[in-house]
Write a protein that holds these residues in place. Structure first.
Motif, PDB file in Angstrom:
ATOM      1  N   LEU A  93      46.186   4.264  22.012  1.00 62.28           N
ATOM      2  CA  LEU A  93      46.203   3.101  22.907  1.00 62.28           C
ATOM      3  C   LEU A  93      44.864   2.920  23.616  1.00 62.28           C
ATOM      4  O   LEU A  93      44.383   1.796  23.772  1.00 62.28           O
ATOM      5  CB  LEU A  93      47.331   3.244  23.931  1.00 62.28           C
ATOM      6  N   LEU A  94      44.239   4.041  24.027  1.00 62.90           N
ATOM      7  CA  LEU A  94      42.937   3.943  24.679  1.00 62.90           C
ATOM      8  C   LEU A  94      41.878   3.402  23.715  1.00 62.90           C
ATOM      9  O   LEU A  94      41.078   2.542  24.074  1.00 62.90           O
ATOM     10  CB  LEU A  94      42.514   5.306  25.221  1.00 62.90           C
ATOM     11  N   ALA A  95      41.908   3.892  22.482  1.00 63.57           N
ATOM     12  CA  ALA A  95      40.956   3.406  21.478  1.00 63.57           C
ATOM     13  C   ALA A  95      41.162   1.913  21.222  1.00 63.57           C
ATOM     14  O   ALA A  95      40.195   1.140  21.158  1.00 63.57           O
ATOM     15  CB  ALA A  95      41.094   4.204  20.184  1.00 63.57           C
ATOM     16  N   ASN A  96      42.409   1.486  21.081  1.00 60.95           N
ATOM     17  CA  ASN A  96      42.680   0.056  20.877  1.00 60.95           C
ATOM     18  C   ASN A  96      42.272  -0.767  22.091  1.00 60.95           C
ATOM     19  O   ASN A  96      41.777  -1.886  21.948  1.00 60.95           O
ATOM     20  CB  ASN A  96      44.159  -0.171  20.568  1.00 60.95           C
ATOM     21  N   THR A  97      42.475  -0.226  23.271  1.00 64.23           N
ATOM     22  CA  THR A  97      42.086  -0.934  24.485  1.00 64.23           C
ATOM     23  C   THR A  97      40.585  -1.147  24.509  1.00 64.23           C
ATOM     24  O   THR A  97      40.110  -2.254  24.803  1.00 64.23           O
ATOM     25  CB  THR A  97      42.537  -0.140  25.726  1.00 64.23           C
ATOM     26  N   TYR A  98      39.832  -0.105  24.196  1.00 62.81           N
ATOM     27  CA  TYR A  98      38.369  -0.256  24.195  1.00 62.81           C
ATOM     28  C   TYR A  98      37.908  -1.177  23.074  1.00 62.81           C
ATOM     29  O   TYR A  98      36.963  -1.934  23.239  1.00 62.81           O
ATOM     30  CB  TYR A  98      37.682   1.100  24.059  1.00 62.81           C
ATOM     31  N   LEU A  99      38.568  -1.108  21.942  1.00 62.31           N
ATOM     32  CA  LEU A  99      38.137  -1.917  20.810  1.00 62.31           C
ATOM     33  C   LEU A  99      38.414  -3.403  21.031  1.00 62.31           C
ATOM     34  O   LEU A  99      37.568  -4.249  20.775  1.00 62.31           O
ATOM     35  CB  LEU A  99      38.816  -1.438  19.527  1.00 62.31           C
ATOM     36  N   LEU A 139      30.149  -4.223  19.576  1.00 60.51           N
ATOM     37  CA  LEU A 139      29.547  -2.938  19.260  1.00 60.51           C
ATOM     38  C   LEU A 139      29.878  -1.842  20.273  1.00 60.51           C
ATOM     39  O   LEU A 139      30.182  -0.710  19.872  1.00 60.51           O
ATOM     40  CB  LEU A 139      28.032  -3.104  19.097  1.00 60.51           C
ATOM     41  N   PRO A 140      29.872  -2.116  21.579  1.00 61.48           N
ATOM     42  CA  PRO A 140      30.242  -1.055  22.520  1.00 61.48           C
ATOM     43  C   PRO A 140      31.664  -0.538  22.305  1.00 61.48           C
ATOM     44  O   PRO A 140      31.928   0.659  22.454  1.00 61.48           O
ATOM     45  CB  PRO A 140      30.102  -1.714  23.894  1.00 61.48           C
ATOM     46  N   GLY A 141      32.579  -1.427  21.944  1.00 64.17           N
ATOM     47  CA  GLY A 141      33.945  -0.997  21.657  1.00 64.17           C
ATOM     48  C   GLY A 141      34.004  -0.062  20.473  1.00 64.17           C
ATOM     49  O   GLY A 141      34.690   0.963  20.499  1.00 64.17           O
ATOM     50  N   TYR A 142      33.259  -0.385  19.423  1.00 61.32           N
ATOM     51  CA  TYR A 142      33.202   0.501  18.260  1.00 61.32           C
ATOM     52  C   TYR A 142      32.576   1.843  18.615  1.00 61.32           C
ATOM     53  O   TYR A 142      32.998   2.891  18.123  1.00 61.32           O
ATOM     54  CB  TYR A 142      32.431  -0.151  17.111  1.00 61.32           C
ATOM     55  N   ALA A 143      31.554   1.831  19.469  1.00 64.02           N
ATOM     56  CA  ALA A 143      30.919   3.079  19.892  1.00 64.02           C
ATOM     57  C   ALA A 143      31.913   3.956  20.656  1.00 64.02           C
ATOM     58  O   ALA A 143      32.034   5.158  20.383  1.00 64.02           O
ATOM     59  CB  ALA A 143      29.696   2.783  20.758  1.00 64.02           C
TER      60      ALA A 143
END
Length: 185
Positions: free
Chosen positions: A32-38, A69-73
């Motif tokens: 969920l955190l990864a999806n939130t950032y992405l 790009l920041p989300g992917y990073a």
């Protein structure tokens, strides 16, 4: 975002103490955190709901590299840390990819500072914080977390390490599975 980070920390703590639900909480919270950032990084940093952000930017549907790009990073750094924590192969490589994307993101955002200072500053700080935490995971020796979690089960630790060296060996797999049964008791 803070609730998900707290859930990741709680799940990691529970997993390290071999509490059964810990791994599930950890995996779900990281996902969920990864999806939130992405998908929601821009709305989080701008302190708007995703619906408001979508309405406001509906006219410009083009892909904006500086915002994606920041989300992917961040996702790459989070996934690399997860892989290292779970002793899955490729964790350090994923962290390196995340650092590379992070450096490019910081460069692009730094050039944007004059136009949108708050957004750039907030995203850069998130990338730097996550990058430092990922550096900690990157510098740890292989199996560090695994050795800490299963410190009371040395036969399982050795069986798992032997199996990881030769994953095609059925006999090593059986030995590892048998020694894991002592952990589950």
């Amino acid at each position: 975002e803070l609730i998900l980070i707290a859930a990741v920390l709680i799940g990691g703590y529970l997993d390290m103490n071999l509490i059964p639900a810990g791994k599930w909480i950890l995996m779900i919270a990281i996902g969920l955190l990864a999806n939130t950032y992405l998908f929601d990084l821009v709305s989080i940093v701008n302190n708007t709901s995703l619906a408001e952000y979508a309405k406001r930017d509906r006219a410009s549907r083009k892909l904006n590299l500086k915002q994606m790009l920041p989300g992917y990073a961040l996702v790459s750094l989070i996934m690399g840390m997860l892989f290292n924590f779970e002793t899955w192969p490729g964790g350090n490589t994923i962290i390196l990819i995340g650092w590379g994307l992070g450096i490019v993101s910081i460069y692009l955002l730094y050039n944007k500072l004059a136009s949108d200072r708050k957004f750039s500053r907030d995203v850069i700080s998130r990338i730097l914080i996550m990058g430092v935490v990922a550096l900690f995971f990157y510098l740890l020796p292989p199996y560090y977390w695994f050795d800490k979690i299963y410190t009371n089960y040395p036969e399982y630790i050795q069986a798992r390490k032997n199996f990881d060296k030769d994953p095609k060996s059925d006999s090593l797999k059986i030995i590892m599975e048998q020694s894991y049964q002592s952990v589950k008791k």
